[in-house]
Design a protein around this motif. Structure first.
Motif, mmCIF file in Angstrom:
data_model
loop_
_atom_site.group_PDB
_atom_site.id
_atom_site.type_symbol
_atom_site.label_atom_id
_atom_site.label_comp_id
_atom_site.label_asym_id
_atom_site.label_seq_id
_atom_site.Cartn_x
_atom_site.Cartn_y
_atom_site.Cartn_z
ATOM 1 N N GLY A 331 0.803 -1.207 0.000
ATOM 2 C CA GLY A 331 0.000 0.000 0.000
ATOM 3 C C GLY A 331 0.841 1.264 0.000
ATOM 4 N N GLY A 332 0.524 2.202 -0.899
ATOM 5 C CA GLY A 332 1.283 3.434 -1.020
ATOM 6 C C GLY A 332 2.383 3.391 -2.048
ATOM 7 N N ARG A 333 2.716 2.203 -2.529
ATOM 8 C CA ARG A 333 3.786 2.090 -3.532
ATOM 9 C C ARG A 333 3.298 2.619 -4.875
ATOM 10 N NH1 ARG A 333 6.788 -3.233 -3.160
ATOM 11 N NH2 ARG A 333 8.111 -1.924 -1.835
ATOM 12 N N VAL A 334 4.203 3.290 -5.596
ATOM 13 C CA VAL A 334 3.927 3.819 -6.928
ATOM 14 C C VAL A 334 4.894 3.170 -7.909
ATOM 15 C CG1 VAL A 334 4.136 5.874 -8.387
ATOM 16 C CG2 VAL A 334 2.939 6.017 -6.196
ATOM 17 N N VAL A 335 4.370 2.773 -9.057
ATOM 18 C CA VAL A 335 5.189 2.216 -10.131
ATOM 19 C C VAL A 335 4.897 3.006 -11.400
ATOM 20 C CG1 VAL A 335 5.779 0.156 -11.461
ATOM 21 C CG2 VAL A 335 5.023 -0.079 -9.091
ATOM 22 N N LEU A 336 5.956 3.418 -12.082
ATOM 23 C CA LEU A 336 5.823 4.077 -13.377
ATOM 24 C C LEU A 336 6.661 3.303 -14.385
ATOM 25 C CD1 LEU A 336 6.495 6.701 -11.112
ATOM 26 C CD2 LEU A 336 5.134 7.733 -12.929
ATOM 27 N N PHE A 337 6.113 3.065 -15.571
ATOM 28 C CA PHE A 337 6.901 2.354 -16.576
ATOM 29 C C PHE A 337 6.478 2.744 -17.984
ATOM 30 C CE2 PHE A 337 3.544 -0.697 -15.294
ATOM 31 C CZ PHE A 337 2.950 -1.003 -16.516
ATOM 32 N N ASP A 338 7.352 2.419 -18.923
ATOM 33 C CA ASP A 338 7.151 2.716 -20.336
ATOM 34 C C ASP A 338 6.076 1.789 -20.891
ATOM 35 O OD1 ASP A 338 7.383 2.911 -23.141
ATOM 36 O OD2 ASP A 338 9.494 3.487 -22.996
ATOM 37 N N SER A 339 4.943 2.351 -21.311
ATOM 38 C CA SER A 339 3.813 1.543 -21.770
ATOM 39 C C SER A 339 4.139 0.762 -23.034
ATOM 40 C CB SER A 339 2.596 2.435 -22.049
ATOM 41 O OG SER A 339 2.243 3.193 -20.925
ATOM 42 N N ARG A 340 5.014 1.296 -23.867
ATOM 43 C CA ARG A 340 5.348 0.638 -25.127
ATOM 44 C C ARG A 340 6.428 -0.413 -24.968
ATOM 45 N NH1 ARG A 340 5.776 5.738 -29.407
ATOM 46 N NH2 ARG A 340 3.530 6.220 -29.488
ATOM 47 N N ARG A 341 7.200 -0.280 -23.933
ATOM 48 C CA ARG A 341 8.427 -1.067 -23.833
ATOM 49 C C ARG A 341 8.359 -2.215 -22.835
ATOM 50 N NH1 ARG A 341 13.757 1.778 -21.421
ATOM 51 N NH2 ARG A 341 15.138 -0.037 -21.315
ATOM 52 N N LEU A 342 7.763 -1.993 -21.668
ATOM 53 C CA LEU A 342 7.878 -2.970 -20.592
ATOM 54 C C LEU A 342 6.848 -4.091 -20.730
ATOM 55 C CD1 LEU A 342 9.473 -3.561 -17.952
ATOM 56 C CD2 LEU A 342 7.502 -2.621 -16.739
#
Length: 369
Positions: A331-342
């Motif tokens: 809870g509280g964790r944020v993940v950001l990633f490349d939509s085209r790549r990952l």
């Protein structure tokens, strides 16, 4: 200054949920999903499968069958497997008689009406205190922030507020298993949240309204603004051209649920085009701050598995080795990633797993406008 939005969330303001109010007060309403893709054993789908065998060589209106899909009525033509909103109307999906499923074609609903990203002081302050985050995203296309009680950008009570809002939506049956993917691909339940009111008469286009969006509650909206703040900082450094869509998505994975490996934006080798406008995916987990590994439910990231058939001048700055990174949904964790790549998947969970997701999109080209 109080960062909390002043708007009042009214999830039952529309006629769609008017009948639920009394049930909610009496605490008698069970959780439910909308009718749709998983109705393999329903009499309605059995009739369609039989009709496919009997009328697959037929033509004309007599070969059409109506089908209740959530609160919508669709029309299925067994001979051609077409799914339309009206007889001989726009094709929005396909009927699979072998699996007994209706599959809706994905629509790029996020791109319509997307707006400029806005800075968020809490998000920017957190990244300014970290080191190496820009290089990590540039090389891996993945950035994980917070979790395990270390999400310093969250004001007190925000995580609990999001959990409460999602709990209300779950109790009211707002989350649905109505997907554009097969049940063998994903088994979560979702609801789309509208981040700003639609203008009168505004529509998402053919089939877009089948995935109904409800008003985004205040705490969820505050989290979306935080996610937008993180994306804004990355965009400023990497010049990605990101914009914020008009909606986000809440998802619930009950015990046993999963989502097979996929990318959020695939490259179509036949057309040479991307299938949607998604550039960056941002996820906020709304579970307990401590998530045990034995509960499963990790976001498994296949780092280094690059999409095929895509020419990229920035490949030399990226990791070349394949690495599995499991991100547990604390809870509280944020993940950001490349939509085209990952390439990523959600492993089967043994605990209820809640998340908010938003896909930041590319700005429309002049030809699109």
């Amino acid at each position: 200054q109080d960062p909390r939005p002043s708007a009042v969330w009214q999830p039952f303001a529309s006629p769609r949920f008017a009948a639920l109010r009394a049930c909610l007060r009496a605490c008698l309403l069970p959780s439910r999903g909308c009718a749709g893709m998983k109705r393999k054993s329903s009499e309605e789908f059995e009739e369609l499968a039989q009709a496919f065998e009997q009328t697959k060589d037929s033509e004309g209106d007599a070969a059409w069958f109506s089908l209740d899909y959530g609160r919508h009525e669709l029309y299925v033509h067994p001979a051609s497997k077409r799914v339309c909103t009206e007889v001989d109307g726009d094709v929005i999906g396909e009927f699979d008689p072998d699996a007994g499923e209706v599959v809706l074609f994905a629509e790029d609903a996020e791109a319509s009406g997307a707006t400029e990203l806005q800075p968020n002081p809490a998000a920017e302050a957190h990244l300014n205190m970290q080191s190496g985050w820009l290089e990590e995203y540039r090389s891996k296309g993945l950035l994980c922030l917070g979790g395990q009680s270390s999400s310093g950008w969250l004001r007190e009570g925000l995580l609990e507020g999001v959990q409460s809002e999602l709990g209300i939506m779950l109790a009211c049956g707002m989350l649905s298993d109505l997907h554009t993917q097969l049940a063998s691909v994903r088994s979560d339940r979702v609801v789309y949240l509208q981040l700003q009111p639609k203008a009168d008469g505004e529509s998402e286009g053919a089939g877009g309204d089948l995935l109904d969006a409800v008003a985004c509650p205040p705490c969820c909206l505050e989290v979306v603004r935080l996610l937008g703040g993180f994306a804004h900082v990355l965009d400023r450094h990497l010049d990605l051209g990101l914009r914020r869509p008009q909606r986000c998505m809440a998802a619930c994975y009950e015990s046993g649920a999963f989502y097979t490996a996929h990318r959020d934006n695939e490259h179509d080798s036949t057309t040479g085009q991307w299938k949607n406008s998604r550039l960056m995916t941002a996820i906020f987990y709304a579970n307990a701050p401590s998530w045990p590994a034995e509960s499963g439910g990790a976001l498994r990231c296949h780092v280094g598995v690059e999409p095929s058939g895509v020419q990229d001048d920035g490949a030399s700055q990226r990791t070349s080795s394949v690495e599995l990174v499991d991100v547990f949904p604390a809870g509280g964790r944020v993940v950001l990633f490349d939509s085209r790549r990952l390439l990523h998947e959600v492993l089967r969970t043994s605990e209820k797993r809640l998340a908010l997701s938003i896909w930041f999109v590319s700005a429309p080209s002049e030809s699109d406008e």
